[in-house]
Every structure is written in C-alpha cells, then in structure tokens.
Scaffold this active site. Structure first.
Site, PDB file in Angstrom:
ATOM      1  N   ASP A  90       1.247  -5.972  -7.068  1.00 28.49           N
ATOM      2  CA  ASP A  90       0.207  -5.081  -6.556  1.00 28.49           C
ATOM      3  C   ASP A  90      -1.151  -5.614  -7.013  1.00 28.49           C
ATOM      4  O   ASP A  90      -1.460  -5.617  -8.205  1.00 28.49           O
ATOM      5  CB  ASP A  90       0.462  -3.664  -7.111  1.00 28.49           C
ATOM      6  CG  ASP A  90      -0.462  -2.622  -6.495  1.00 28.49           C
ATOM      7  OD1 ASP A  90      -1.569  -2.986  -6.054  1.00 28.49           O
ATOM      8  OD2 ASP A  90      -0.081  -1.431  -6.491  1.00 28.49           O
ATOM      9  N   HIS A  91      -1.966  -6.043  -6.047  1.00 29.45           N
ATOM     10  CA  HIS A  91      -3.239  -6.687  -6.382  1.00 29.45           C
ATOM     11  C   HIS A  91      -4.251  -5.706  -6.971  1.00 29.45           C
ATOM     12  O   HIS A  91      -5.296  -6.123  -7.503  1.00 29.45           O
ATOM     13  CB  HIS A  91      -3.830  -7.360  -5.139  1.00 29.45           C
ATOM     14  CG  HIS A  91      -4.617  -8.593  -5.444  1.00 29.45           C
ATOM     15  ND1 HIS A  91      -5.214  -8.828  -6.673  1.00 29.45           N
ATOM     16  CD2 HIS A  91      -4.924  -9.676  -4.686  1.00 29.45           C
ATOM     17  CE1 HIS A  91      -5.841  -9.989  -6.645  1.00 29.45           C
ATOM     18  NE2 HIS A  91      -5.682 -10.527  -5.452  1.00 29.45           N
ATOM     19  N   ARG A  92      -3.985  -4.411  -6.898  1.00 33.41           N
ATOM     20  CA  ARG A  92      -4.871  -3.434  -7.533  1.00 33.41           C
ATOM     21  C   ARG A  92      -4.720  -3.462  -9.053  1.00 33.41           C
ATOM     22  O   ARG A  92      -5.602  -2.996  -9.782  1.00 33.41           O
ATOM     23  CB  ARG A  92      -4.561  -2.025  -7.021  1.00 33.41           C
ATOM     24  CG  ARG A  92      -4.809  -1.811  -5.535  1.00 33.41           C
ATOM     25  CD  ARG A  92      -4.298  -0.466  -5.084  1.00 33.41           C
ATOM     26  NE  ARG A  92      -2.843  -0.350  -5.278  1.00 33.41           N
ATOM     27  CZ  ARG A  92      -2.155   0.763  -5.019  1.00 33.41           C
ATOM     28  NH1 ARG A  92      -2.791   1.840  -4.562  1.00 33.41           N
ATOM     29  NH2 ARG A  92      -0.854   0.794  -5.209  1.00 33.41           N
TER      30      ARG A  92
END
Length: 443
Positions: free
Chosen positions: A415-417
């Site tokens: 998850d790039h967040r």
C-alpha cells in the site's frame, strides 16, 4: 420425546450478528449438523448448524434479529436418548479474502483474479430527490460496504425482501453512477445533469451482450463465498494504491534442509512445507520492517505488536484465508501441523470466523500450479501481501562459473499510502537473505 434448545455456538470475535436467512420452518424434520439460519456480521456470513436431529417445534428468531453466542435459535423435538452431535464451527464466508497462494512445496492455492462485474440488471430510474426518509433497510455488512464506496444508502433501491438493500444493489448503483447513467444527490447539486465532468469517471456503460447470439452458453450461480470475495477484492483493488515489487531468492539450501527434515521425521508422520518456512521468514522481516505489519485507521497508523499470518487455501466453494496466530511463538513443525488442520477445515467448510480474522500479513501462492510473477491483491485492512510462484532451477553465476540453483519468485504488493518503494525493496531483499540462509532468523 423431549424438547431440545438449539443455541448459537461460538461465532468467534463477533459480539452480535444479524439473522439474514431462515433455512427451516416449523414442522421440518432436520438432521444433525444441518444448517438452520444464516447470520451476517460486517466481516462474514455464516450458517448456524443444528447440534441434534429432530422436528422443528418453534423458531425463536426472525429475520433482522440480533443474536450472539448462546442465543436461542429454535426448539427441537428429538427422540429420547438422542446423542448430541458435535456441532461444527459455522461455515463462514470471508469478507476480505486475499489473492490465493501456496508455496513451491506447500499447499497450492490459486490467486483469484478480480473478475469483471456482471452486467447490471435493469433498474428503475434513480431520483436523488426521492431519497428515502429514515434508516434504509440493510445489514451491517452492506452499510459498511456502502460507507467504504461512498454510496448514499438512502438513494439506493433495495431488491431484497421488503426493500432490503443488498451488496448487489450497492454494486449496481455504483456501476450506474460510474457509467454516468445515474447521479447522486450531491453530484446533481454540484453540476448540471448530463455534464461529462468525471462524476462517472468518464467510463462508458458496461456492455450489454446477448451471448446466445454467438453460440450455446451455460449460466451458473456463483457461490456465496465467491460473491463476498469478489466484492472485497474489488473494493481493495479500487481503494488501495497497489504497487508490486518482483524479486527472486535462492532457496537451494533451504529446500535441501526441508527434504532432509521430512525424511528424518517420516515415521512420525510430520511433513514440513516450504510455506511454514516462509511464514517464519516473513515474521522476521515484519519485525525488522514494522510498517508492513500495520493498518491505517483514519489519520493514524496502527503498528501491530503481534504476528498473525494469513495463508490462502483453495476450497470447492472458493478462496478462504485461515490465519496462523502468534507465528513468532511457534516452531516450524507446529506451524506445518496447524496449516494442515486449517486447510482441511477450509476445504470441509468448517472454518470459524475467528480462524480467519486478525491477520497482519498474508502469503498468497501459485507454487503448485506454475507461473513466474503475479500481482496479489492486498487483503484490507492489511497493507501488504506476499505472492509466491513456482520455484525453478536456474543457472546462477557465482563469480567463477554458472551453478544450478533453485530460485523462488516473489511478488510483494504494498500500500503506497504506508510504504514507499525503497522500503519495499529492502523488505524483499531481507526476506531473500533469510530464505537463502535460514540461520538469520536467529539474529
């Protein structure tokens, strides 16, 4: 003859669940372990079985009732001396199934592919101004699904009993909005109807095709588990900014050790799988990179101090993800035994919700099938998932000559967040180092 009270058994971590289906009626003759009702929480739906055989005399629950462990379901007239059957754990359908996985030498579990949504059924014209007043009729899981997609429940027309809103209604409404055929009240107030401003994301309507024009077809209903899994996979893919890193690791020595270990313990009936080693290796990597064992909660990141690892299991009814709890406190033999037991329960439809909840990280594999790399879908609320494909012998340069080595393909979706590319690369490299020399788990 005597009356027996049939009650809700252990349903895992859920305080209360909602009755969504009555599967028997007064006067029915039922068998032990026959399903009586279907209940649903925001994570799973499950069928509650009967502990006895007999005739239903009185049903004590109704559609929409809230029940919990110990709640009275019905009164059953059973023959005197009837022996109570061991009630199996409720057959549950996971709500956040991750893409499948086994490992090179482990139980193979094919990774599910996000299927394209089925053509939406014809719906009455949507009228935002005619939103229902009061609380829409929908189960907790449907309300949660609507919240996650930003769907206004008051504007959705329910197709269920007495206008009950189903997850299919939510998906149909979402498709209709995305295609531009429908506008929400908020969108209608912000922009004039018919403006192509992205309210429908600029997507053309889903094609409506009469497939029978091209040849014979067969229609087949999807199982409850596959329908729930599809909804969750779709949500996860749309809402989580996925990135996938691919890498290879050398498991030549580890596989030799695994084979030798199984041979030494052959008479004891103990069989160690590569997946057990992967679980222990992932625990070590999660300890070094704690952001991979986390979840987003609003503006906060929840860093978990426990190490529960999910693994995908392929079943006749669809994908299920049992969870090995406290994997950091268990040895390879214990993990292998638990995996075998949980996989069997999954195939038999006897996994409880508690046995599928709490994972902080999931391993998904195509090891028993083949392939090189793939993009596993993250199982929300987790932030990463490891995909594993079939290991192959490859010529690897050792500085002097090419040597045959057993290489295992890894596919890490994150998850790039929460995670950036450098962190993901370091995780994969460290995991490969552990699998290449398993003594590193002791460091």
């Amino acid at each position: 003859m005597s009356l027996i009270e049939i009650k809700v058994p252990d349903i895992g971590d859920f305080a209360e669940v909602t009755v969504i289906e009555l599967m028997v009626k007064v006067g029915d003759t039922i068998k032990a372990e026959q399903s009586l009702i279907t209940v649903e929480s925001d994570k799973a739906s499950m069928e509650i079985p009967s502990s006895h055989a007999g005739v239903v005399k009185e049903i004590k629950v109704a559609l929409g009732d809230k029940v919990k462990e110990g709640s009275l379901v019905l009164l059953l007239e059973a023959a005197d001396g009837a022996v109570q059957a061991t009630a199996p754990a409720p057959a549950a359908a996971p709500a956040a199934a991750a893409p499948a996985a086994a490992t090179p030498a482990a139980v193979a579990a094919p990774a599910p592919v996000s299927a394209a949504p089925a053509p939406a059924a014809a719906e009455p014209a949507h009228n935002p101004s005619a939103a229902a007043i009061g609380l829409p009729h929908a189960s907790p899981s449907v309300r949660k699904f609507a919240r996650e997609l930003g769907v206004p429940l008051a504007e959705v027309k329910g197709s269920g009993l007495k206008g009950r809103i189903t997850d299919l209604d939510i998906r149909s409404f979402t498709r209709s909005v995305m295609s531009g055929a429908t506008q929400t009240a908020a969108a209608a107030q912000a922009k004039p109807v018919g403006s192509n401003d992205g309210a429908g994301l600029g997507l053309i309507p889903w094609p409506q095709v009469d497939f029978t024009k091209f040849g014979p077809v067969e229609r087949k209903d999807r199982s409850r588990i596959k329908k729930i899994s599809a909804a969750n996979l779709h949500r996860n893919w749309v809402m989580i900014p996925h990135v996938t890193n691919h890498d290879d690791c050398d498991i030549t020595d580890l596989e030799a050790f695994r084979v030798a270990t199984n041979k030494e313990n052959e008479k004891a009936g103990i069989k160690v799988t590569m997946l057990a080693f992967l679980i222990k290796a992932c625990v070590a990597a999660l300890k070094k990179f704690p952001e991979f064992n986390a979840s987003i909660d609003g503006d906060q990141l929840v860093l978990k101090q426990y190490y529960h690892i999910g693994f995908a299991a392929d079943t006749p009814n669809g994908l299920m993800v049992p969870v090995i709890k406290d994997a950091d406190k268990k040895g390879i033999f214990q993990i292998s035994q638990e995996m075998s037991e949980l996989a069997k329960k999954a195939r038999d439809g006897k996994l409880s919700p508690a046995e599928m909840s709490g994972a902080g990280f999931t391993i998904s594999s195509l090891g028993g099938i083949g392939g090189r790399y793939f993009t596993p879908i993250i199982n929300a609320p987790e932030v990463a998932i490891l995909g594993v494909c079939k290991s192959t012998i490859e010529p690897i340069w050792d500085g002097k000559a090419f040597q045959p080595r057993l290489m295992l393909p890894l596919s890490l979706s994150w998850d790039h967040r929460v995670i950036d590319g450098a962190g993901a690369a370091r995780f994969n490299v460290y995991l490969g180092q552990i699998l290449g020399d398993f003594r590193r788990v002791l460091l």
